[in-house]
Design a protein around this motif. Sequence first.
Motif: not given
Length: 519
Positions: A360, A362, A393-394, A397-398, A473, A506
Amino acid sequence: MENCVREILADQTADVHEEVISHLNKVGVGNIEEAQFLEQADLDGVLPPVRIRYLIDGFKKYANKSTTAVDADIGCPLSSSSLGDLTGTPLKFNNSKSDDASSCSDASESNALCWSGRSSCDSFWYYSFEVPWHAMSQTLVKCCMEKRNACHRDRRELVRLICDEIMKVTLYPKRKALDFIAHQVVQKYPDSFMDKTCGAIVGNGHETLTDQFDYRITNERKAKKKLRDGSNSMDKPSGKKRRGHDVKEYGCVNWSPTDPVTDEMEMNQQWLIDESRKAVRDKEKVESLMGSTYPLQRKNINGQAPISSLRKEWPLLFEAEYMFQHYSILTGTNEAKEFIIRKMNVSWPLLLKAFNESKSEKVKHIMSRFSLLSEWEDYKEYCSSVGMLDLLCAFFGEPTSKLFKHMDIVPGDPVPDVPNHPFLIVVGPVLYKSKEFVITAERSAIFSTDSFCVALAYLFVSFYVFNMEYPQELIATLEFIQRIFAEISDDGSRSSVMKKKNVHIKVKQLMTALRKSND
């Protein structure tokens, strides 16, 4: 001797245990028999007076209960065994068994002990417990003999076989019993069962094994209970809603207690309200009454009382000690606070290793920033605390803005611009130097601490205690915390948008990466 101290003072920290053991050696106490001659003055300054009396009384009880068993087991390292020991006779923790212990493990009584009474068996049964090494696979035998770290499959097999034997004695073993058994396993084969990452020792091993024993036995109890409840439900009207399908009840074993609410509970509630205003409290009585009034607490919470009302009716519930006590009863988790924090500390190094291999962009960006910041002393604590939430979170994707925020707040005032669900505020002028963490719920500050791990654990258990769903989220991030740190692995999720039997894809990916990091 060391194990005896740890068991009697199970509620104390490891540092206290080491200090007591060191002091006992200084005053010439080397075994349980010598410990019976201790006086309170011998331990002045090491422990509070009440704890000293409790420790001395514990030594006497150990010696009177089974002198032979205690002398044989406490503080005596197990010698290395040959391959024949593993594949032949089971490992014995004792050279002899007491009559009480042998009666506990009698197969003809095991089923009755499992369900009837939690205190039916001898409280010292684990001194004569036998690890079924003879039933282990050849791969685990070979691994132990070659002093290699056991793989996950072999560890799971070891945990399963040991827990099966434990449950023949009781389905409600105390944590100190599980810890004692785990100590013996690691003590016999430390190279195979120590917690290691990239060859470096990151944990003593027995705490991880203890958690795994506790986790499996708890799940086995739940499975047996579901089977019994399922057989009983055949006679119930089909239109009645089955327990466990409501998101609010997810992961709970005591969501709606069957104990009736009594007048005495309401009187005790008022006493607790009065006691909460005192600077010096009767801690033992408070803890006892917070446990005995649990049905009334659940009645108020399940009745959808707002947080502001609950803070008036149960002010002590919002203190960390009693919040975790409530969560422990609700989910059937022993020593929830220590359990979750210990899992965090063991998992952080493994997470960093897994994130180093992430593709990823991020995550790569944050990891490159970490590699620079971690060289600065001021940033090290950030990288192992709030920075880890950035990474989680990265990866999923949140948005971090739904989980935590860096801001200053005014005590007592409503907190603006925060979600309704439990939320973490990092307080202070500089993010990476923050030493204060505040938890909010329904946009009001309900708890503050200087420990990031305590704050994150408090935030997580708040979802369960206050019947809140995971926000859409943050489904993956909170589910990961649930499955890895809290080890609640029930099918489904605490979110109504997830299918009942699904694990977030995930979360599965990161759990797989963690397992590979630990191999």
